[in-house]
Write an enzyme that holds these catalytic residues in place. Structure first.
Site, mmCIF file in Angstrom:
data_model
loop_
_atom_site.group_PDB
_atom_site.id
_atom_site.type_symbol
_atom_site.label_atom_id
_atom_site.label_comp_id
_atom_site.label_asym_id
_atom_site.label_seq_id
_atom_site.Cartn_x
_atom_site.Cartn_y
_atom_site.Cartn_z
ATOM 1 N N ASP A 26 -12.773 -10.066 0.064
ATOM 2 C CA ASP A 26 -13.890 -9.832 -0.868
ATOM 3 C C ASP A 26 -14.346 -11.157 -1.475
ATOM 4 O OD1 ASP A 26 -13.609 -7.086 -0.453
ATOM 5 O OD2 ASP A 26 -13.958 -6.611 -2.561
ATOM 6 N N LYS A 44 3.147 -15.654 -0.077
ATOM 7 C CA LYS A 44 3.665 -16.010 -1.403
ATOM 8 C C LYS A 44 5.184 -16.069 -1.296
ATOM 9 C CE LYS A 44 2.968 -16.621 -5.904
ATOM 10 N NZ LYS A 44 2.341 -17.855 -6.421
ATOM 11 N N TYR A 97 0.851 -1.191 0.000
ATOM 12 C CA TYR A 97 0.000 0.000 0.000
ATOM 13 C C TYR A 97 0.888 1.242 0.000
ATOM 14 C CZ TYR A 97 -4.238 -2.595 0.091
ATOM 15 O OH TYR A 97 -5.257 -3.409 -0.295
ATOM 16 N N ASP A 119 -7.019 -8.075 1.603
ATOM 17 C CA ASP A 119 -8.053 -7.254 0.968
ATOM 18 C C ASP A 119 -8.764 -8.067 -0.126
ATOM 19 O OD1 ASP A 119 -9.545 -5.007 0.465
ATOM 20 O OD2 ASP A 119 -7.994 -3.971 -0.669
ATOM 21 N N ASP A 136 -2.280 -18.056 -3.978
ATOM 22 C CA ASP A 136 -3.004 -18.510 -5.172
ATOM 23 C C ASP A 136 -3.783 -19.797 -4.873
ATOM 24 O OD1 ASP A 136 -0.365 -19.266 -4.822
ATOM 25 O OD2 ASP A 136 0.077 -19.548 -6.929
#
Ligand code: NAD
Length: 358
Positions: A245, A184, A131, A241, A217
């Site tokens: 969702d 990751k 961010y 984030d 993933d």
């Protein structure tokens, strides 16, 4: 307890009105020691005083026991130096709201999109990661050294990883006692390597809580295939984030998704979704996300200040939402039902009033 309410942009004012009506009913039903005041932010404030977040509002947020923030139309804001402050990001930074807690659960009788029912919580680090607006002491984490080269800096620190891991394990201790770290590290060996080192270290101090890890993933696929196996998921900012969702949509709708942003001292309730300008002012918005986020804030206040009636109030709001959603005729439009924002809110308030007379 005093709450500051910032309605925001787009559908923000409509779903905030709905949330305050629910708070009014639950406060009356349980005689809660709860008051609130509404202050202006966002585009209305930009037009009136030249900034989307006046300093006086920021100070009031610091003083309040909690904040309810409606969604903000950040995509329509001008540059920061001309008053377009991203209110959501700024409050997370200024109040050091490091833990974004995002539950997703399927509800009885309501369709869901994943292959299994689910009841999980994503614990997302909120103050660094990918961010650009919050990972540098000064300046931005995004830069353009030449016209054909753009760079983004991803910041991961041991201290932020450790405190978010602690929040996840503490939460898991009150639930099904399992934590999954999402990362990751196969390609981001240094940054996610550091994140995992800190989470693993914390995991060793919680021997009663089982722990595993998933690549981000694989996690995206597993949420669709077998979300039932997850309890608490801890991850870095952007992965959290995106996955939250996905998880809330799989559980039924993004419109159901609760969220708080918390530190040890402050807590801000925020819907997971954006300001939905396409349905603004049409009485079509589902207010549940902000309502159940406010319930999470009430629960956080109850635990922080040892107020059992606040915890009860949060539970009444949640169970009343479940009860109203059980009947197809009292569902909102996004859930395939006939009710607009205000009609759904009336049904919910009637259900809450029933608890008051029990
Ligand atoms: P969005 O979440 O606002 O909307 C996506 C889709 O979901 C739209 O079709 C919308 O109508 C629908 N939707 C969203 N909330 C709904 C609700 N409660 N009831 C029924 N339908 C709902 O995302 P977007 O369109 O990408 O963004 C719109 C604006 O919101 C942008 O300015 C964006 O920057 C901002 N945004 C703000 C936040 C925040 O305040 N935390 C988060 C995300 C996006």
């Amino acid at each position: 307890m005093h709450i500051l309410v910032l309605p925001g942009d787009g559908i923000g004012p409509e779903i905030t009105d709905a949330t305050l009506l629910v708070l009014e009913h639950v406060t009356r039903a349980l005689s809660l020691d709860l008051t609130w005041e509404v202050q202006e932010i966002g585009i209305a404030s930009l037009r009136r005083v030249g900034t989307t977040l006046p300093l006086s509002v920021l100070d009031a947020c610091r003083r309040a026991d909690g904040v309810i923030l409606g969604p903000v139309s950040t995509a329509d804001y001008p540059a920061r130096h001309t008053g377009g402050i991203n209110v959501s990001a700024e409050l997370r930074i200024q109040l050091d709201l490091f833990a974004n807690i995002r539950p997703s659960r399927t509800r009885e009788g309501l369709r869901h999109w994943g292959r299994t029912p689910m009841d999980l919580v994503i614990v997302r680090e909120n103050t660094e990661g990918f961010y650009a607006d919050r990972n540098m002491h000064s300046g931005s984490g995004e830069l353009m050294p030449t016209p054909d080269l753009a760079l983004s800096i991803r910041k991961i620190s041991a201290s932020a990883s450790s405190r978010i891991a602690r929040a996840a394990f503490e939460l898991a201790a009150t639930r099904r006692r399992h934590v999954t770290a999402v990362h990751k590290s196969n390609v981001l060996g240094v940054t996610d390597g550091l994140f995992l080192r800190e989470v693993r270290q914390l995991a060793r101090t919680y021997p009663d809580i089982s722990y595993d890890e998933q690549l981000v993933d694989s996690m995206a696929a597993l949420l669709v295939r077998d979300a039932a196996r997850f309890d608490v998921i801890v991850t870095t900012n952007m992965f959290g984030d995106i996955l939250s969702d996905e998880a809330s949509e799989l559980s039924g709708s993004l419109g159901l998704a609760a969220s708080i942003n918390a530190s040890d001292r402050h807590c801000m309730a925020q819907a997971q979704h954006g300001s939905a300008p396409d349905i603004q002012g049409q009485n079509k918005a589902n207010p549940i996300s902000l309502i159940v986020s406010a319930a999470m804030l009430i629960d956080w206040l109850g635990r922080r200040h040892s107020k059992a009636d606040f915890t009860t109030a949060a539970r009444i709001i949640e169970t009343s939402v479940d009860a109203v959603l059980r009947t197809p005729a009292t569902r909102t439009i996004d859930l395939g039902g006939p009710l607009g924002t205000s009609a759904f809110t009336s049904e919910l308030c009637k259900e809450i009033d029933v608890h008051g007379v029990r």
